[in-house]
Design a protein around this motif. Structure first.
Motif, PDB file in Angstrom:
ATOM      1  N   ALA A 177       9.631  17.670  61.192  1.00 47.29           N
ATOM      2  CA  ALA A 177       9.806  16.655  62.025  1.00 47.29           C
ATOM      3  C   ALA A 177      11.176  15.594  61.562  1.00 47.29           C
ATOM      4  CB  ALA A 177       8.659  15.904  62.440  1.00 47.29           C
ATOM      5  N   GLU A 178      12.029  15.461  62.575  1.00 45.81           N
ATOM      6  CA  GLU A 178      13.244  14.432  62.028  1.00 45.81           C
ATOM      7  C   GLU A 178      12.886  13.013  62.718  1.00 45.81           C
ATOM      8  OE1 GLU A 178      15.624  17.793  62.976  1.00 45.81           O
ATOM      9  OE2 GLU A 178      16.771  17.101  61.097  1.00 45.81           O
ATOM     10  N   VAL A 179      12.391  13.216  64.027  1.00 44.57           N
ATOM     11  CA  VAL A 179      12.180  11.824  64.665  1.00 44.57           C
ATOM     12  C   VAL A 179      10.795  11.965  65.346  1.00 44.57           C
ATOM     13  CG1 VAL A 179      12.973  10.486  66.749  1.00 44.57           C
ATOM     14  CG2 VAL A 179      14.607  11.879  65.370  1.00 44.57           C
ATOM     15  N   VAL A 180      10.187  11.007  64.988  1.00 33.88           N
ATOM     16  CA  VAL A 180       8.730  10.530  65.481  1.00 33.88           C
ATOM     17  C   VAL A 180       8.740   9.301  66.592  1.00 33.88           C
ATOM     18  CG1 VAL A 180       6.284  10.373  64.938  1.00 33.88           C
ATOM     19  CG2 VAL A 180       7.868  11.649  63.413  1.00 33.88           C
ATOM     20  N   ILE A 181       8.148   9.446  67.775  1.00 37.08           N
ATOM     21  CA  ILE A 181       8.253   8.479  68.704  1.00 37.08           C
ATOM     22  C   ILE A 181       6.971   8.186  69.363  1.00 37.08           C
ATOM     23  CG2 ILE A 181       9.384   7.776  70.794  1.00 37.08           C
ATOM     24  CD1 ILE A 181      11.372  10.071  70.286  1.00 37.08           C
ATOM     25  N   ASN A 182       6.367   7.150  69.061  1.00 37.72           N
ATOM     26  CA  ASN A 182       5.145   6.399  69.816  1.00 37.72           C
ATOM     27  C   ASN A 182       5.556   6.056  71.223  1.00 37.72           C
ATOM     28  OD1 ASN A 182       2.337   5.927  70.376  1.00 37.72           O
ATOM     29  ND2 ASN A 182       3.054   3.701  69.885  1.00 37.72           N
ATOM     30  N   ALA A 183       4.984   7.077  71.983  1.00 39.41           N
ATOM     31  CA  ALA A 183       5.450   6.576  73.386  1.00 39.41           C
ATOM     32  C   ALA A 183       4.017   6.346  74.311  1.00 39.41           C
ATOM     33  CB  ALA A 183       6.053   7.644  74.238  1.00 39.41           C
ATOM     34  N   THR A 184       2.891   6.096  73.491  1.00 40.20           N
ATOM     35  CA  THR A 184       1.704   5.518  74.157  1.00 40.20           C
ATOM     36  C   THR A 184       1.692   4.100  74.146  1.00 40.20           C
ATOM     37  OG1 THR A 184       0.268   5.182  72.071  1.00 40.20           O
ATOM     38  CG2 THR A 184       0.750   7.478  72.738  1.00 40.20           C
ATOM     39  N   SER A 185       0.645   3.539  74.799  1.00 41.27           N
ATOM     40  CA  SER A 185       0.536   2.030  74.869  1.00 41.27           C
ATOM     41  C   SER A 185      -0.287   1.593  73.700  1.00 41.27           C
ATOM     42  CB  SER A 185       0.028   1.821  75.945  1.00 41.27           C
ATOM     43  OG  SER A 185      -1.321   2.617  76.424  1.00 41.27           O
ATOM     44  N   ILE A 186      -0.657   2.520  72.654  1.00 39.25           N
ATOM     45  CA  ILE A 186      -1.197   1.882  71.577  1.00 39.25           C
ATOM     46  C   ILE A 186      -0.648   0.974  70.570  1.00 39.25           C
ATOM     47  CG2 ILE A 186      -2.536   2.495  69.281  1.00 39.25           C
ATOM     48  CD1 ILE A 186      -2.944   5.568  70.309  1.00 39.25           C
ATOM     49  N   GLY A 187      -0.826  -0.202  70.367  1.00 45.10           N
ATOM     50  CA  GLY A 187      -0.230  -1.380  69.848  1.00 45.10           C
ATOM     51  C   GLY A 187       0.439  -2.654  70.542  1.00 45.10           C
ATOM     52  N   LEU A 188       0.299  -2.058  72.257  1.00 43.60           N
ATOM     53  CA  LEU A 188       0.727  -3.179  73.006  1.00 43.60           C
ATOM     54  C   LEU A 188      -0.394  -4.230  72.986  1.00 43.60           C
ATOM     55  CD1 LEU A 188       2.444  -3.956  75.385  1.00 43.60           C
ATOM     56  CD2 LEU A 188       1.136  -2.772  76.940  1.00 43.60           C
ATOM     57  N   GLY A 189       0.100  -5.492  72.330  1.00 41.50           N
ATOM     58  CA  GLY A 189      -0.349  -6.856  72.335  1.00 41.50           C
ATOM     59  C   GLY A 189      -1.704  -6.710  71.225  1.00 41.50           C
ATOM     60  N   ASP A 190      -1.159  -5.897  70.103  1.00 41.55           N
ATOM     61  CA  ASP A 190      -2.196  -5.847  69.103  1.00 41.55           C
ATOM     62  C   ASP A 190      -1.573  -5.318  67.998  1.00 41.55           C
ATOM     63  OD1 ASP A 190      -4.214  -5.677  67.434  1.00 41.55           O
ATOM     64  OD2 ASP A 190      -5.528  -4.164  68.675  1.00 41.55           O
ATOM     65  N   ALA A 191      -1.128  -6.131  67.118  1.00 41.95           N
ATOM     66  CA  ALA A 191      -0.409  -5.667  65.890  1.00 41.95           C
ATOM     67  C   ALA A 191      -1.163  -5.002  64.972  1.00 41.95           C
ATOM     68  CB  ALA A 191       0.195  -7.042  65.227  1.00 41.95           C
ATOM     69  N   ALA A 192      -2.440  -4.922  65.048  1.00 42.09           N
ATOM     70  CA  ALA A 192      -3.406  -4.199  64.004  1.00 42.09           C
ATOM     71  C   ALA A 192      -3.654  -2.921  64.594  1.00 42.09           C
ATOM     72  CB  ALA A 192      -4.786  -4.991  63.774  1.00 42.09           C
ATOM     73  N   ALA A 193      -3.510  -2.496  65.862  1.00 40.59           N
ATOM     74  CA  ALA A 193      -3.846  -1.128  66.419  1.00 40.59           C
ATOM     75  C   ALA A 193      -3.215  -0.146  66.005  1.00 40.59           C
ATOM     76  CB  ALA A 193      -3.664  -1.416  67.895  1.00 40.59           C
ATOM     77  N   ARG A 194      -4.317   0.823  65.584  1.00 38.60           N
ATOM     78  CA  ARG A 194      -3.777   2.122  64.696  1.00 38.60           C
ATOM     79  C   ARG A 194      -3.530   3.246  65.744  1.00 38.60           C
ATOM     80  NH1 ARG A 194      -6.443   6.214  62.352  1.00 38.60           N
ATOM     81  NH2 ARG A 194      -5.196   7.025  60.603  1.00 38.60           N
ATOM     82  N   VAL A 195      -2.333   3.893  65.489  1.00 38.34           N
ATOM     83  CA  VAL A 195      -1.970   5.057  65.919  1.00 38.34           C
ATOM     84  C   VAL A 195      -2.682   6.143  65.252  1.00 38.34           C
ATOM     85  CG1 VAL A 195      -0.141   6.674  66.615  1.00 38.34           C
ATOM     86  CG2 VAL A 195       0.251   4.265  67.114  1.00 38.34           C
ATOM     87  N   PRO A 196      -3.508   7.094  65.882  1.00 33.83           N
ATOM     88  CA  PRO A 196      -4.251   8.120  65.051  1.00 33.83           C
ATOM     89  C   PRO A 196      -3.256   9.270  64.407  1.00 33.83           C
ATOM     90  CG  PRO A 196      -4.931   7.999  67.175  1.00 33.83           C
ATOM     91  CD  PRO A 196      -3.774   7.082  67.099  1.00 33.83           C
ATOM     92  N   LEU A 197      -2.695   8.709  63.289  1.00 30.19           N
ATOM     93  CA  LEU A 197      -1.698   9.643  62.672  1.00 30.19           C
ATOM     94  C   LEU A 197      -1.826   9.649  61.253  1.00 30.19           C
ATOM     95  CD1 LEU A 197       2.137   9.564  63.513  1.00 30.19           C
ATOM     96  CD2 LEU A 197       1.374   9.114  61.555  1.00 30.19           C
ATOM     97  N   ALA A 198      -1.605  10.552  60.508  1.00 31.18           N
ATOM     98  CA  ALA A 198      -1.946  10.633  58.820  1.00 31.18           C
ATOM     99  C   ALA A 198      -0.723  10.018  58.537  1.00 31.18           C
ATOM    100  CB  ALA A 198      -2.281  11.937  58.376  1.00 31.18           C
ATOM    101  N   VAL A 199      -0.756   8.769  58.042  1.00 30.79           N
ATOM    102  CA  VAL A 199       0.470   8.194  57.573  1.00 30.79           C
ATOM    103  C   VAL A 199       1.334   8.840  56.305  1.00 30.79           C
ATOM    104  CG1 VAL A 199       1.334   5.976  56.371  1.00 30.79           C
ATOM    105  CG2 VAL A 199      -0.461   5.859  58.281  1.00 30.79           C
ATOM    106  N   ASP A 200       0.352   9.589  55.313  1.00 24.23           N
ATOM    107  CA  ASP A 200       1.040  10.221  54.236  1.00 24.23           C
ATOM    108  C   ASP A 200       1.538  11.636  54.940  1.00 24.23           C
ATOM    109  OD1 ASP A 200      -1.334  11.664  54.759  1.00 24.23           O
ATOM    110  OD2 ASP A 200      -2.164  11.317  52.891  1.00 24.23           O
ATOM    111  N   SER A 201       1.660  11.906  55.996  1.00 28.54           N
ATOM    112  CA  SER A 201       2.454  13.212  56.338  1.00 28.54           C
ATOM    113  C   SER A 201       3.964  12.770  57.110  1.00 28.54           C
ATOM    114  CB  SER A 201       1.797  13.788  57.654  1.00 28.54           C
ATOM    115  OG  SER A 201       1.681  12.885  58.610  1.00 28.54           O
ATOM    116  N   LEU A 202       4.165  11.133  57.057  1.00 27.89           N
ATOM    117  CA  LEU A 202       5.414  10.753  57.319  1.00 27.89           C
ATOM    118  C   LEU A 202       6.352  11.018  55.921  1.00 27.89           C
ATOM    119  CD1 LEU A 202       4.494   7.519  59.197  1.00 27.89           C
ATOM    120  CD2 LEU A 202       5.559   9.534  60.201  1.00 27.89           C
ATOM    121  N   GLU A 203       7.565  11.432  56.240  1.00 27.23           N
ATOM    122  CA  GLU A 203       8.262  11.299  55.185  1.00 27.23           C
ATOM    123  C   GLU A 203       9.638  10.604  55.052  1.00 27.23           C
ATOM    124  OE1 GLU A 203       9.155  15.561  54.407  1.00 27.23           O
ATOM    125  OE2 GLU A 203       6.875  15.912  54.107  1.00 27.23           O
TER     126      GLU A 203
END
Ligand code: NDP
Length: 258
Positions: free
Chosen positions: A166-192
């Motif tokens: 993967a070269e570009v990863v886009i969160n196009a869900t509404s997770i995080g809207l109005g909530d800076a702590a909301a977590r997108v279910p994604l394995a952070v350590d898979s981001l390079e």
């Protein structure tokens, strides 16, 4: 945002916020014609329904089946969609989507607009990751069949592992809207660190996903740029002139209280 940009180039135009009930949409569009409106923006729930009241749609709006911007050309009302174009314009400040392997999280309206424009911009391959299978499959099929970009669907269960290609990863869900702590279910350590990570959520602009991506060394893009750029594009469609994006961003930040 729009009125500040009109004033900035010396145009005495108005941008009105009008609430229209779903059953009155046809009358509202006829009213626009009668009153000589130059165009309009539309939001939920009108983006799809409005098409039957227009005289035509752009290539992107036809593919998406949704219109968020209408322009009057020679007396005809033509529908376009500036959401995805605004996103791609923002993304180009960091990387060109042409030839890229792109992951899109979500399959709602924003994801659809972004997927179509990223495909039209020449992405090499796309993956649509969504919690609801039907919506995700439908979007992947649209991009495969109509935009000719090889696209797979992945059902979102548990933490999504971003594939190393993967070269570009886009969160196009509404997770995080109005909530800076909301977590997108994604394995952070898979981001390079060579990946660009973007979020459509603009309030708050610094989402948890973007903070996590920065901690992994990724370049990041917030949703404010997309919002400003879709307005810059709408301004150009209606007026034929270029808006100053910093005037618009300042007005937006003031409105949102940042
Ligand atoms: P939709 O309701 O059409 O789509 C929402 C998407 O988010 C769906 O794919 C939905 O999945 C997914 N989703 C929501 N909650 C969860 C969750 N808890 N877990 C997994 N998936 C989830 O909304 P839009 O596409 O219209 O808007 C999405 C976001 O984009 C909003 O935050 C909006 O503010 C923002 N936006 C930003 C713009 C900008 O200019 N920056 C422009 C337009 C929108 P499912 O299909 O399974 O329900």
């Amino acid at each position: 945002m729009m009125e500040k940009a009109f004033a900035d180039v010396g145009l005495e135009w108005r941008y009105l916020t009008l609430e229209v009930a779903p059953e009155a949409l046809g009358d509202a569009v006829r009213g626009m014609r009668a009153m000589g409106f130059r165009g309009c923006n539309l939001t939920i729930p009108h983006k799809v329904e409005v098409i039957q009241h227009l005289d035509g749609t752009s290539e992107a709006a036809t593919l998406m089946g949704a219109v968020n911007c209408v322009n009057r050309i020679d007396g005809k009302l033509i529908g376009d969609n500036t959401d995805g174009k605004g996103f791609v314009q923002s993304l180009r400040e960091l990387t060109d989507p042409a030839g890229k392997n792109v992951i899109i999280l979500g399959a709602g309206g924003a994801a659809r607009a972004i997927a179509v424009e990223v495909a039209l911009a020449g992405a090499a391959a796309m993956t649509i990751v969504n919690r609801t299978e039907g919506r995700g499959q439908e979007l992947a099929a649209l991009i495969n069949d109509k935009a000719n970009v090889p696209t797979q669907f992945v059902l979102w269960e548990g933490d999504y592992e971003v594939p190393p290609e993967a070269e570009v990863v886009i969160n196009a869900t509404s997770i995080g809207l109005g909530d800076a702590a909301a977590r997108v279910p994604l394995a952070v350590d898979s981001l390079e660190s060579d990946m660009v990570v973007a979020d459509v959520v603009f309030n708050p602009p610094e989402t948890r996903l973007l903070r996590d991506a920065k901690s992994r060394g990724c370049e990041t893009l917030d949703g404010l740029g997309m919002l400003v750029n879709q307005a810059v594009i709408g301004f150009n469609i209606w007026t034929g002139r270029d808006a100053n994006p910093s005037v618009m961003r300042e007005a937006l930040e003031e409105f949102l209280g940042f």
